[in-house]
Design an enzyme around this catalytic site. Structure first.
Site: not given
Length: 433
Positions: A150, A194-195, A215
């Site tokens: 993460d 979380w690109g 998410d």
């Protein structure tokens, strides 16, 4: 055009590179399995993990190809040991991880674990920054095969002195070094960065999959938004490396049956990892049936073609238009056994969806195609020049496999399915130009 917020993103002059993923011997095909976060969050323990694995076997999910059981955040003690090592939470995992992964392996599963590239995980447990090789070694010693990594608690710039790429490269290097020194296969490396659509440009040189967005939530708005973003970066997926659209929410929240089918179909045909996030103890037979659709899973696990489907027409909006509520509707791609078609009805009401076959770059003019419906599991005759799907449910999907069935019937008029610039060798145009 639907929605005032639409924005044309790509011009005809833009040249976008094709993915060149790191071929490190693992995860040639997308990972199929289970992830604990969406159902259990921090309320995980060894009993839940083993019960989930047992359910995957008894419900037929393992036989369908789901072979990973992955822990997410909150598995650790809040502090490292005196030697600087990560420690499993003694209350939740009293038997230790070596015992847990051994049981999973004995059941025929691979085991996954979660870490973070910063000081702490997103839930506040120890991260791996400046502990990369130590932690990779620990994960391997515990028997894990897969690492979700993460992006929380990022060190200050004057400490990290590198970009996000470099922060993830640290663990990628540690995994590669460990594989060389141990002689064991490298950990499957899943980047959870979380690109915002950019990570695929460098993630393919670091990991086996990379998150493309934040998410997921268990509602249609979230699913449509992720599909919209993914429609512009399908070239980021191939063997050994792929866009990750996040955990499957099939059966969760307020998703309708048709939305669950669309969600699963899009994730699978986009060649995303398929990690179930459903409470399997409460999953209905219909949800298990969706997750177990072997014809859809076969496209995701295609051993010959590793690329994703891509839009050939956006539909409601002009091509190359970004609209998070109404993403591209008409998709296609090659497969080992024919051309895959996905028709996605993004409207809130049923719709008829029509396309000319040659709109897909994988279809040949002058040929007819046998139609296989991947949801009804039926052979539905032959398509000549075009195809119409009637009454596609709101937020519903049609998934087809088109297989070449020879030359189209003789004598068809017009002479071209698409009249534009259709000409004879003497210069006569069908459309009267």
């Amino acid at each position: 055009m639907i929605g005032a917020s639409t924005l044309v993103l790509v011009s005809s002059l833009v040249v976008i590179p094709v993915a060149r993923a790191i071929e490190n011997g693992v995860a040639r095909l997308p990972v199929l399995g289970y992830n604990t976060w969406n159902t259990y969050a921090c309320n995980i323990n060894e009993s839940i993990i083993l019960e989930t694995a047992s359910l995957m076997k008894s419900l037929g999910l393992q036989d369908a190809g789901y072979t990973h059981v992955n822990l997410d955040d909150c598995w650790a003690e809040k502090n490292r040991s005196a030697e600087g090592l990560l420690v499993p939470n003694q209350e939740r995992f009293p038997s230790g991880f070596y015992n847990l992964t051994g049981q999973l392996h004995d059941m025929g599963f691979q085991a996954g674990i979660y870490g973070d590239s910063g000081w702490f995980t997103c839930a506040g447990y120890p991260g791996s920054f400046e502990h990369e090789l130590t932690d990779a070694t620990t994960y391997q010693d515990w028997g894990f095969d897969y690492l979700k990594f993460d992006n929380c608690a990022i060190p200050f710039d004057d400490i990290i002195r590198e970009g996000t790429y470099g922060k993830y490269q640290r663990m990628a290097d540690a995994i590669a070094t460990l594989s060389q020194t141990s002689g064991k296969p490298p950990l499957i490396f899943s980047l959870c960065e979380w690109g915002w659509s950019q990570v695929w440009l460098w993630g393919q040189t670091v990991g086996n999959s990379w998150r493309v967005d934040g998410d997921i939530a268990a509602n249609w708005a979230s699913i449509a938004s992720i599909i919209n973003l993914a429609s512009f970066i399908t070239q980021g997926t191939n063997f050994y490396g792929r866009n990750d659209e996040d955990i499957l929410e099939v059966g969760n929240g307020d998703l309708t049956y048709e939305e669950n089918k669309s969600h699963f179909t899009a994730w699978a045909l986009l060649k995303s990892p398929l990690l179930i996030g459903t409470d399997l103890s409460a999953a209905s037979p219909g949800i298990i049936e969706i997750l177990s659709n072997k014809e859809i899973l076969a496209i995701n696990q295609d051993p010959v073609v590793g690329t994703s489907i891509s839009p050939f027409r956006w539909g409601l909006n002009a091509d190359w238009t970004s609209n998070s509520s109404y993403p591209a509707q008409y998709w296609s791609g090659p497969s080992e056994n024919g051309t895959v078609i996905m028709l996605l009805n993004t409207l809130d009401e049923p719709a008829t969806m029509f396309f000319n076959l040659t709109e897909s770059p994988w279809i040949r003019a002058g040929r007819q195609y046998a139609v296989r419906d991947l949801w009804t599991h039926t052979d539905n005759g032959t398509a000549v020049r075009n195809f119409t799907a009637t009454d596609v449910p709101a937020h519903g999907v049609v998934a087809l496999l088109l297989q070449d069935a020879g030359n189209e019937p003789a004598g068809l008029y017009p002479l071209c399915a698409v009249w534009y610039q259709c000409a004879s060798e003497n210069g006569t145009y069908v459309d009267g130009q």
